[in-house]
Design a protein around this motif. Structure first.
Motif, PDB file in Angstrom:
ATOM      1  N   UNK A 198      18.784  -4.316  52.352  1.00  0.00           N
ATOM      2  CA  UNK A 198      19.316  -5.602  52.010  1.00  0.00           C
ATOM      3  C   UNK A 198      18.086  -6.210  51.507  1.00  0.00           C
ATOM      4  N   UNK A 199      18.728  -6.918  49.866  1.00  0.00           N
ATOM      5  CA  UNK A 199      17.745  -7.415  49.254  1.00  0.00           C
ATOM      6  C   UNK A 199      18.364  -9.289  49.684  1.00  0.00           C
ATOM      7  N   UNK A 200      17.701 -10.179  49.118  1.00  0.00           N
ATOM      8  CA  UNK A 200      17.750 -11.293  49.135  1.00  0.00           C
ATOM      9  C   UNK A 200      18.020 -12.483  47.571  1.00  0.00           C
ATOM     10  N   UNK A 201      19.183 -11.790  46.613  1.00  0.00           N
ATOM     11  CA  UNK A 201      18.837 -12.709  45.683  1.00  0.00           C
ATOM     12  C   UNK A 201      19.600 -13.586  45.092  1.00  0.00           C
ATOM     13  N   UNK A 202      18.069 -15.077  44.344  1.00  0.00           N
ATOM     14  CA  UNK A 202      18.794 -16.319  43.863  1.00  0.00           C
ATOM     15  C   UNK A 202      18.932 -15.931  42.488  1.00  0.00           C
TER      16      UNK A 202
ATOM     17  N   UNK B  63      27.337 -11.883  50.183  1.00  0.00           N
ATOM     18  CA  UNK B  63      26.995 -13.198  51.558  1.00  0.00           C
ATOM     19  C   UNK B  63      26.383 -13.785  50.656  1.00  0.00           C
ATOM     20  N   UNK B  64      26.808 -15.161  50.079  1.00  0.00           N
ATOM     21  CA  UNK B  64      26.372 -16.011  49.880  1.00  0.00           C
ATOM     22  C   UNK B  64      25.170 -16.573  51.115  1.00  0.00           C
ATOM     23  N   UNK B  65      24.495 -17.235  51.343  1.00  0.00           N
ATOM     24  CA  UNK B  65      23.802 -17.517  52.193  1.00  0.00           C
ATOM     25  C   UNK B  65      22.923 -18.672  51.465  1.00  0.00           C
ATOM     26  N   UNK B  66      22.874 -19.584  51.531  1.00  0.00           N
ATOM     27  CA  UNK B  66      22.239 -20.899  50.688  1.00  0.00           C
ATOM     28  C   UNK B  66      21.552 -21.093  49.823  1.00  0.00           C
ATOM     29  N   UNK B  67      21.153 -21.140  49.116  1.00  0.00           N
ATOM     30  CA  UNK B  67      20.602 -21.105  47.450  1.00  0.00           C
ATOM     31  C   UNK B  67      20.401 -19.337  46.972  1.00  0.00           C
ATOM     32  N   UNK B  68      20.592 -17.828  48.237  1.00  0.00           N
ATOM     33  CA  UNK B  68      20.637 -17.027  47.292  1.00  0.00           C
ATOM     34  C   UNK B  68      21.995 -16.644  47.804  1.00  0.00           C
ATOM     35  N   UNK B  69      21.801 -14.981  47.001  1.00  0.00           N
ATOM     36  CA  UNK B  69      22.641 -14.531  47.801  1.00  0.00           C
ATOM     37  C   UNK B  69      22.540 -12.671  48.975  1.00  0.00           C
ATOM     38  N   UNK B  70      22.992 -12.597  50.361  1.00  0.00           N
ATOM     39  CA  UNK B  70      22.220 -11.524  51.226  1.00  0.00           C
ATOM     40  C   UNK B  70      23.227 -10.491  50.428  1.00  0.00           C
ATOM     41  N   UNK B  71      22.614  -9.381  49.406  1.00  0.00           N
ATOM     42  CA  UNK B  71      22.834  -7.605  48.637  1.00  0.00           C
ATOM     43  C   UNK B  71      22.202  -7.044  49.865  1.00  0.00           C
ATOM     44  N   UNK B  72      23.286  -6.306  50.705  1.00  0.00           N
ATOM     45  CA  UNK B  72      23.278  -5.544  51.214  1.00  0.00           C
ATOM     46  C   UNK B  72      24.050  -4.272  51.022  1.00  0.00           C
ATOM     47  N   UNK B  73      23.209  -3.272  51.693  1.00  0.00           N
ATOM     48  CA  UNK B  73      24.281  -2.037  51.506  1.00  0.00           C
ATOM     49  C   UNK B  73      23.838  -1.088  53.041  1.00  0.00           C
ATOM     50  N   UNK B  74      24.628  -0.026  53.043  1.00  0.00           N
ATOM     51  CA  UNK B  74      25.041   0.541  53.939  1.00  0.00           C
ATOM     52  C   UNK B  74      25.797   2.223  53.496  1.00  0.00           C
TER      53      UNK B  74
END
Length: 250
Positions: A6-10, A103-114
């Motif tokens: 998971x990375x948090x991408x603004x 997944x939009x989350x505040x000022x960024x996006x939780x970009x995740x993979x499984x």
């Protein structure tokens, strides 16, 4: 799923979607793939694709996959899922499946993979996967996610990010080599000459500082690093229902 990154991408959600769903963009930032090409499809069908990975300068393994995406969901998130398989006899990865969530989350996006896969080569392949290939795949995925983040947040292209990474590795390796040579030959003490007796205690400290600098300092802001990504899900992760609608590839 066996692997989670998971990375948090603004960045803008549409930009993140296009940079991950367009093969021309995807193959630039994802270290796991050398080529990705969409195959022709009828309207309404899942998207089939062909991928290739250059394992060695003289060895490229290839495979095929099928993917589908949900760009508009009631909760504002987006999801894509895929199944893939490689018939190449030298590919440890036989078949697998996975998903991406946005997944939009505040000022960024939780970009995740499984994702998870089945290795080939029997017991030998299982051991190689557990101790070498799977950790390498996890690292490569996380490193690639951070390279994508740098591209979207800072405008650092994937090619430039790779050069930054290689240059930083070279500098760290040179620093380790200098410290190792100094320890082996005792050169710092000889250079001190008559002052060696009074200042010799500084040399081990300086060399230890050099080794710590090379091994443990954080990567520069413009250098991609797997350590910036989350490697365990904060809550129990489940594969999306979309994945179950895709046919299994053999």
């Amino acid at each position: 799923m066996g692997l989670y990154i998971e990375a948090r991408v603004r960045a803008d959600l549409d930009d993140l979607w296009s940079h991950t769903q367009d093969p021309a963009h995807h193959q630039r930032w994802d270290l796991r793939f050398t080529e990705i090409d969409f195959l022709p499809r009828a309207e309404g069908e899942p998207q089939r694709f062909r991928y290739a990975t250059r394992v060695l300068p003289f060895l490229t393994v290839s495979g095929t996959g099928v993917s589908a995406g949900e760009k508009e969901r009631p909760d504002g998130t987006r999801t894509s899922a895929l199944r893939f398989a490689s018939p190449h006899p030298l590919s440890l990865l036989a078949e697998g499946s996975g998903y991406w969530r946005y997944v939009p989350d505040g000022d960024g996006i939780r970009f995740l993979t499984g994702y998870d896969y089945r290795p080939r080569w029997g017991r030998l392949g299982a051991l190689a996967d557990r101790w070498l290939f799977r950790p390498l795949m996890g690292w490569a995925t996380a490193w690639s996610f951070d390279r994508l983040r740098l591209w979207l947040e800072r405008g650092i292209t994937p090619e430039r990010a790779r050069r930054n990474w290689l240059l930083e590795l070279l500098v760290r390796a040179l620093l380790l080599a200098v410290c190792g040579t100094a320890l082996a030959e005792g050169s710092p003490l000889r250079l001190l000459g008559p002052f060696a007796a009074s200042t010799a205690y500084l040399c081990p400290l300086l060399l230890a500082a050099g080794v710590c600098l090379a091994l443990f300092t954080s990567p520069l802001p413009g250098t991609p690093a797997a350590r910036r990504c989350l490697r365990q899900p904060p809550t129990r992760a489940r594969a999306p229902r979309l994945l179950h609608t895709l046919e299994t590839l053999r």
